[in-house]
Design an enzyme around this catalytic site. Sequence first.
Site, PDB file in Angstrom:
ATOM      1  N   ASP A  75       0.030  -4.407  -1.942  1.00  0.00           N
ATOM      2  CA  ASP A  75      -0.257  -5.799  -1.596  1.00  0.00           C
ATOM      3  C   ASP A  75      -1.311  -5.865  -0.495  1.00  0.00           C
ATOM      4  O   ASP A  75      -1.356  -4.999   0.383  1.00  0.00           O
ATOM      5  CB  ASP A  75       1.034  -6.480  -1.124  1.00  0.00           C
ATOM      6  CG  ASP A  75       0.896  -7.985  -1.032  1.00  0.00           C
ATOM      7  OD1 ASP A  75      -0.008  -8.542  -1.690  1.00  0.00           O
ATOM      8  OD2 ASP A  75       1.669  -8.614  -0.289  1.00  0.00           O
ATOM      9  N   HIS A 115      -9.841  -5.558  -4.603  1.00  0.00           N
ATOM     10  CA  HIS A 115      -9.266  -4.781  -5.700  1.00  0.00           C
ATOM     11  C   HIS A 115     -10.043  -3.484  -5.910  1.00  0.00           C
ATOM     12  O   HIS A 115      -9.450  -2.428  -6.163  1.00  0.00           O
ATOM     13  CB  HIS A 115      -9.262  -5.604  -6.989  1.00  0.00           C
ATOM     14  CG  HIS A 115      -8.430  -6.856  -6.901  1.00  0.00           C
ATOM     15  ND1 HIS A 115      -7.151  -6.862  -6.383  1.00  0.00           N
ATOM     16  CD2 HIS A 115      -8.708  -8.143  -7.269  1.00  0.00           C
ATOM     17  CE1 HIS A 115      -6.670  -8.092  -6.442  1.00  0.00           C
ATOM     18  NE2 HIS A 115      -7.596  -8.886  -6.959  1.00  0.00           N
ATOM     19  N   LEU A 168       3.853  15.650 -11.111  1.00  0.00           N
ATOM     20  CA  LEU A 168       4.216  14.284 -10.731  1.00  0.00           C
ATOM     21  C   LEU A 168       4.266  13.364 -11.944  1.00  0.00           C
ATOM     22  O   LEU A 168       3.355  13.370 -12.775  1.00  0.00           O
ATOM     23  CB  LEU A 168       3.190  13.752  -9.723  1.00  0.00           C
ATOM     24  CG  LEU A 168       3.311  12.274  -9.326  1.00  0.00           C
ATOM     25  CD1 LEU A 168       4.529  12.058  -8.443  1.00  0.00           C
ATOM     26  CD2 LEU A 168       2.037  11.807  -8.624  1.00  0.00           C
TER      27      LEU A 168
END
Length: 260
Positions: free
Chosen positions: A37, A54, A148
């Site tokens: 955020d 962004h 991962l």
Amino acid sequence: MSLQDLLEVVPVGTDEEDFLRVIDFARLPRHVAIIMDGNGRWAQLRSKHRVEGHRAGILAVRDTVETAARLGIEVLTLYAFSIENWKRPESEVSVLMGLLKHYLRSELDTLLKNIIRFRLIGRAGELAPEIREELARAEERTAGDTGLQFNIALNYGGRAEISDAVKRLFAELLREGRTPESIGEQDLASHLYTAGQPDPDLLIRTSGELRVSNFLLWQIAYSEIWVTEVLWPDFRRRHLLQAIVEFQKRERRYGGIAPA
């Protein structure tokens, strides 16, 4: 990866080195989930258009994924685009989807090199065909990787996930002739997007907001939450290390009490 290997990639005498030296690698969170955020505010503070925030956030994604992989964390889930985000201006949504497509194309070799397995969680069927194609390609190419597990929550909502799980579970009950009384929590959990993965041990939220924003509502029942004022484009390796250090200071009781 050993502590020595990790220390070789961090600057000496920094807080990153300090964090690494106090982390207990035997007690790492298995699953870290992050609500990314603050992109818009980051851009606003710099008198830039929201889309520049962004774009800057992609660097934070790259750094976070790489750090999680190096640490040996099992699962990393990043909240990229919610179902509610479709309400944003069409131009902003278009840029976000373009950035996602560019990320998948440019970072795929890095994911493969680091044996990172990529997976979408969310309603893929509602995305544009070219986005679905890129997502499917990344999932297919990395399907055999054993490092991962990197989840991207895209066109995602926690309530929608539970709703979808209930529908799949109900269809299964009908096929198998089971009764509602036979349903347990694990039955529902096995139909979530994250089925087979451990629930998040640590939930991180950037930008200082104190809400979970419809993210992994079932899975975060007992997650430790760490909130930072840092805006997502500024989030880097040291912040993830700091979050892990703070996580390891906490006593997780899962509704019980601390031993006497």
